[in-house]
Design an enzyme around this catalytic site. Structure first.
Site, PDB file in Angstrom:
ATOM      1  N   TRP A  52       0.823  -1.207   0.000  1.00  0.00           N
ATOM      2  CA  TRP A  52       0.000   0.000   0.000  1.00  0.00           C
ATOM      3  C   TRP A  52       0.861   1.262   0.000  1.00  0.00           C
ATOM      4  O   TRP A  52       0.364   2.359  -0.247  1.00  0.00           O
ATOM      5  CB  TRP A  52      -0.932   0.011   1.202  1.00  0.00           C
ATOM      6  CG  TRP A  52      -0.250   0.274   2.526  1.00  0.00           C
ATOM      7  CD1 TRP A  52       0.870  -0.332   3.015  1.00  0.00           C
ATOM      8  CD2 TRP A  52      -0.639   1.237   3.515  1.00  0.00           C
ATOM      9  NE1 TRP A  52       1.193   0.169   4.256  1.00  0.00           N
ATOM     10  CE2 TRP A  52       0.280   1.126   4.587  1.00  0.00           C
ATOM     11  CE3 TRP A  52      -1.683   2.156   3.615  1.00  0.00           C
ATOM     12  CZ2 TRP A  52       0.196   1.920   5.726  1.00  0.00           C
ATOM     13  CZ3 TRP A  52      -1.766   2.935   4.761  1.00  0.00           C
ATOM     14  CH2 TRP A  52      -0.837   2.810   5.807  1.00  0.00           C
ATOM     15  N   ASP A  53       2.150   1.104   0.272  1.00  0.00           N
ATOM     16  CA  ASP A  53       3.067   2.242   0.283  1.00  0.00           C
ATOM     17  C   ASP A  53       2.947   3.066  -1.002  1.00  0.00           C
ATOM     18  O   ASP A  53       3.007   4.297  -0.976  1.00  0.00           O
ATOM     19  CB  ASP A  53       4.519   1.756   0.399  1.00  0.00           C
ATOM     20  CG  ASP A  53       4.768   0.861   1.591  1.00  0.00           C
ATOM     21  OD1 ASP A  53       3.893   0.032   1.894  1.00  0.00           O
ATOM     22  OD2 ASP A  53       5.832   0.966   2.210  1.00  0.00           O
ATOM     23  N   GLU A  65       0.626  -2.302  12.801  1.00  0.00           N
ATOM     24  CA  GLU A  65       0.869  -3.739  12.840  1.00  0.00           C
ATOM     25  C   GLU A  65       1.170  -4.268  14.236  1.00  0.00           C
ATOM     26  O   GLU A  65       1.511  -5.438  14.390  1.00  0.00           O
ATOM     27  CB  GLU A  65       1.999  -4.083  11.864  1.00  0.00           C
ATOM     28  CG  GLU A  65       1.603  -3.801  10.418  1.00  0.00           C
ATOM     29  CD  GLU A  65       2.707  -4.085   9.429  1.00  0.00           C
ATOM     30  OE1 GLU A  65       3.873  -4.249   9.864  1.00  0.00           O
ATOM     31  OE2 GLU A  65       2.418  -4.150   8.220  1.00  0.00           O
ATOM     32  N   LYS A  71       2.412   0.931  16.602  1.00  0.00           N
ATOM     33  CA  LYS A  71       3.679   0.946  15.882  1.00  0.00           C
ATOM     34  C   LYS A  71       3.826   2.222  15.058  1.00  0.00           C
ATOM     35  O   LYS A  71       4.916   2.777  14.943  1.00  0.00           O
ATOM     36  CB  LYS A  71       3.749  -0.273  14.952  1.00  0.00           C
ATOM     37  CG  LYS A  71       5.023  -0.361  14.120  1.00  0.00           C
ATOM     38  CD  LYS A  71       4.977  -1.562  13.178  1.00  0.00           C
ATOM     39  CE  LYS A  71       6.257  -1.669  12.357  1.00  0.00           C
ATOM     40  NZ  LYS A  71       6.204  -2.782  11.383  1.00  0.00           N
ATOM     41  N   GLN A  72       2.706   2.708  14.516  1.00  0.00           N
ATOM     42  CA  GLN A  72       2.773   3.789  13.530  1.00  0.00           C
ATOM     43  C   GLN A  72       1.442   4.513  13.469  1.00  0.00           C
ATOM     44  O   GLN A  72       0.472   4.133  14.122  1.00  0.00           O
ATOM     45  CB  GLN A  72       3.106   3.193  12.161  1.00  0.00           C
ATOM     46  CG  GLN A  72       2.022   2.262  11.622  1.00  0.00           C
ATOM     47  CD  GLN A  72       2.542   1.310  10.587  1.00  0.00           C
ATOM     48  OE1 GLN A  72       3.102   0.281  10.915  1.00  0.00           O
ATOM     49  NE2 GLN A  72       2.345   1.635   9.310  1.00  0.00           N
TER      50      GLN A  72
END
Length: 774
Positions: free
Chosen positions: A362-363, A492, A605-606
């Site tokens: 998806w980046d 994640e 995580k993000q």
């Protein structure tokens, strides 16, 4: 490596000295590609290294090996075959023997050394003055490019000047076909190949000045060919063809002080583009055309392409040269990494290394494509074409997951099939569907490309929306709101959750956009609309159901804190205690702790919910954004390279200017200074693109999510000015933000209407300017 590893130069990255311990990551820094072929920045003369010291890498975008995946415990729907970008034969190596001594930087004396990535020109240049063990001094210049003009060609030029002797120089050019991937080093968490050699030699020869190879991949069955054509002032002394290697040796009689030029054109192709029995002839023909041009002309053409790119995509910053260098380094790498043929995508590592097996994530859609949509829309379109090209595989995947209608795109892939073996962090990330849909809709909004809507985009938007209409349900326990369970959001560290805020928000907008696409398509081309409806067996009642979902999508909300929790269970998880985690393990949680331990912690995580709020900030008040930002600041660890740029953009929007600049600074030089200590495996393309977003969407406040172009610029206190260009529905706009004003200049004769700081502005013809106080 550390801060400012390279000297601060606006347009150049310079390696000032040869240090073996820096070699591996420098191979990524000086990697070159053109979206079709890519090569790591290894030395032309070759050098011995272990798996921990370097990686020779040459790749064709999308060319992979596939193996049967062995599971300890298998479940229905698990991917059965892997996909790994395959390391291909190396033709860069040219052994140089100076009057009996091998040119080798590990012996003799390096009198002068530098290597430069000339980002403005798209070329790598290395200059070495070297004295052999026998005292023979030579000046060597190595130039290299991967052609943006000729997609199959890499070009090399070597210039040698004997400084204090006349005598003999031998040059041996090699074709090394016995290559293999460094899988255990570059992808340590997977337990499958390709291990060992996976490209069988079908043809290998040396003839005239050519070295030629044709090979077939053992399991995937794909075929490729490569070759080189050399031009040298010497004579061929020897040619050799072994089982997996071939070489040509040239001998030159040289005079002191005279410069001798050696040129090599290298070509790659595969059966994506040409029939196997025609490959060798095709390679020979392409190499001859390139050599007829010659290296110098190839470099001129390269510069022309780069000038065109920089005229549209460059961001000029006055006041911080280190960040200026980082921005251009990032833009250079994402530009050269993107597939351009509509058949290939863009890997998370580009074509710079084996990291992530060369997979597309998806980046591309969420980080890289927005950059291209606003600056290089045709390139963006080609990357979207890849997703349309693999729509049937996504349809097949949806059925495997129990959805009779619609398409479910894979989390990680090369050929369009799911290649993620750990489903909690892979297939469960259903949000990839909405991410791809978001990119299609953003492209349509910014370009106004109605033809693309009719031909491709509407079908993708509808088929992705259908999965969202099937995966969830109207839950009585949630006041009959539409709930989506058992998914993983962008974060994640929280897997298989119910009602991930980001997923639900993006799913709703995916459905809304699909409905819009059908309505607009019917208006533009009724015949094409009818054909699509028939092709996919679309029923009117589906729209009625979509409307119910749009009106009743559930979002977790905490009344006390007045925030949107990341998912239903996020707030009841165990508070994260960083002090209990040894420092050396903090960025490698999955390598050091069981997933269940990670999943039970109240931390992220993000960027996750924050990303959704940023993309659709038009649905939230500034106060809502602040409350949620403040909360997620306390629980987000930023262990992903995709995170800090997102927090920085939202921080800028809500007026947290110091934090915005801090996050932007971390993102801008993340790879250049190897902050995560893993640059050796390849670039972090998403973060690189996030740097551009940090300026354009962050400091300049560019938005289109309200249905029109909005700009809310501000100037970081650390800068004197910044300047960039945007494309919007055929208009090209230059924006320069200075201390007290912003200046807008229309660069073409296409009228543009937009809003800046709440004021409506119209520019009508090329050269029109508008200056506004900020």
């Amino acid at each position: 490596m550390g801060a400012n590893t390279y000297p601060i130069e606006e347009w150049v990255i310079t390696e000032e000295k040869f240090l073996k311990e820096w070699n591996y990551r420098n191979e990524t820094t000086f990697a070159l590609s053109n979206g079709y072929i890519g090569t790591r920045g290894t030395f032309d003369e070759g050098y011995p290294f272990t798996v921990d010291e370097g990686l020779e890498g040459n790749f064709i975008n999308g060319f992979y090996e596939s193996e049967h995946i062995m599971y300890g415990e298998w479940n229905f729907g698990f991917p059965e075959k892997s996909q790994s970008l395959l390391n291909l034969p190396n033709l860069k190596k040219t052994k140089i023997v100076i009057d009996g001594d091998v040119f080798d930087l590990n012996q003799g004396e390096i009198i002068n050394y530098n290597r430069k990535l000339l980002m403005k020109d798209g070329v790598v240049v290395r200059n070495v003055t070297w004295k052999s063990p026998n005292g023979k001094k030579v000046v060597a210049e190595f130039r290299r490019l991967v052609s943006l003009e000729k997609k199959n060609i890499m070009a090399i030029q070597i210039k040698l000047t004997p400084v204090n002797f006349s005598g003999k120089i031998e040059l041996t050019t090699y074709l090394e076909a016995g290559v293999e991937n460094h899988t255990r080093k570059t992808n340590p968490l997977i337990d499958y190949g390709p291990y060992g050699k996976h490209l069988a030699v079908k043809e290998l020869k040396a003839e005239d000045n050519y070295l030629l190879h044709k090979g077939k991949v053992i399991h995937s069955g794909l075929s490729m060919a490569c070759g080189s054509l050399t031009k040298c002032e010497g004579v061929i002394k020897n040619s050799e063809v072994l089982e997996e290697d071939a070489s040509l040796t040239y001998e030159l009689s040289v005079e002191e002080g005279k410069t001798y030029v050696f040129e090599k054109m290298i070509g790659y192709t595969c059966d994506f583009d040409i029939a196997e029995d025609k490959m060798i002839d095709f390679i020979k023909d392409e190499l001859k055309k390139a050599m007829d041009l010659g290296y110098d002309e190839m470099e001129k053409l390269q510069k022309k392409h780069m000038d065109e790119f920089w005229s549209k995509a460059d961001i000029k910053v006055e006041g911080d040269e280190a960040l200026q260098q980082g921005i251009r380094f990032n833009l250079f790498h994402i530009m050269q990494s993107a597939g351009r043929d509509g058949r290939t995508g863009m890997g998370a590592k580009g074509l710079s290394g084996e990291g992530y097996e060369g997979h597309y994530f998806w980046d591309t859609e969420m980080y890289v494509l927005p950059v291209f949509i606003y600056t290089e829309s045709e390139l963006a379109k080609q990357l979207l074409n890849y997703r349309y090209d693999t729509l049937n595989q996504a349809r097949d995947r949806a059925k495997i997951l129990g959805h009779e209608k619609g398409a479910l795109y894979p989390w990680r892939t090369i050929n369009g099939e799911e290649a993620s073996t750990y489903f909690p962090l892979g297939t469960a990330q259903y949000h990839v569907n909405a991410d791809i849909a978001y990119a299609f809709k953003l492209y349509l909004d910014i370009t106004g490309d109605d033809e693309f809507l009719v031909d491709e985009a509407a079908e993708v938007l509808v088929e992705t929306a259908r999965v969202w209409a099937d995966v969830g349900c109207f839950a009585e326990c949630k006041d009959n709101k539409y709930c989506i369970c058992a998914v993983t959001g962008p974060d994640e560290y929280n897997a298989i959750v119910d009602n991930n805020f980001y997923t639900n928000l993006m799913a709703r907008e995916n459905i809304r956009d699909a409905k819009w696409a059908l309505e607009k398509m019917k208006e533009i081309d009724k015949d094409a609309y009818d054909a699509l409806v028939k092709k996919i067996d679309f029923k009117e009642e589906e729209i009625d159901y979509w409307d119910r979902i749009i009106e009743n999508m559930y979002f977790p909300y905490d009344e006390k804190m007045q925030i949107y929790p990341q998912d239903d269970g996020f707030l009841m998880r165990k508070p994260w205690d960083e002090s209990k985690i040894p420092e050396e393990k903090r960025h490698l949680l999955y390598e050091n702790y069981h997933p269940l331990f990670v999943y039970r912690q109240k931390m992220a995580k993000q960027a996750d919910a924050i990303l959704g709020m940023l993309l659709h900030s038009n649905y939230f008040t500034n106060e809502e954004l602040k409350r949620n930002y403040d909360f997620y600041q306390t629980v987000t660890l930023h262990h992903s390279s995709l995170s800090t740029c997102i927090f920085g953009i939202l921080a800028s929007q809500i007026g947290y200017d110091d934090e915005a600049y801090k996050y932007f600074s971390q993102s801008a030089r993340m790879d250049l200074d190897d902050i995560h200590n893993n640059f050796y495996a390849g670039i972090h393309a998403a973060n690189m693109a996030g740097t551009w977003q940090g300026i354009v969407f962050g400091f300049a406040g560019v938005r289109s999510n309200a249905g029109y172009l909005q700009i809310n610029p501000k100037l970081p206190s650390q800068w004197k000015s910044y300047e960039f260009c945007l494309q919007y529905k055929g208009s090209n706009l230059n924006i320069k933000v200075a201390e007290r004003e912003v200046e807008y200049t229309l660069l073409n004769d296409c009228e543009l209407s937009y809003e800046s700081l709440g004021e409506k502005i119209v520019l009508s013809k090329e050269g029109d300017k508008y200056v506004q106080e900020i």
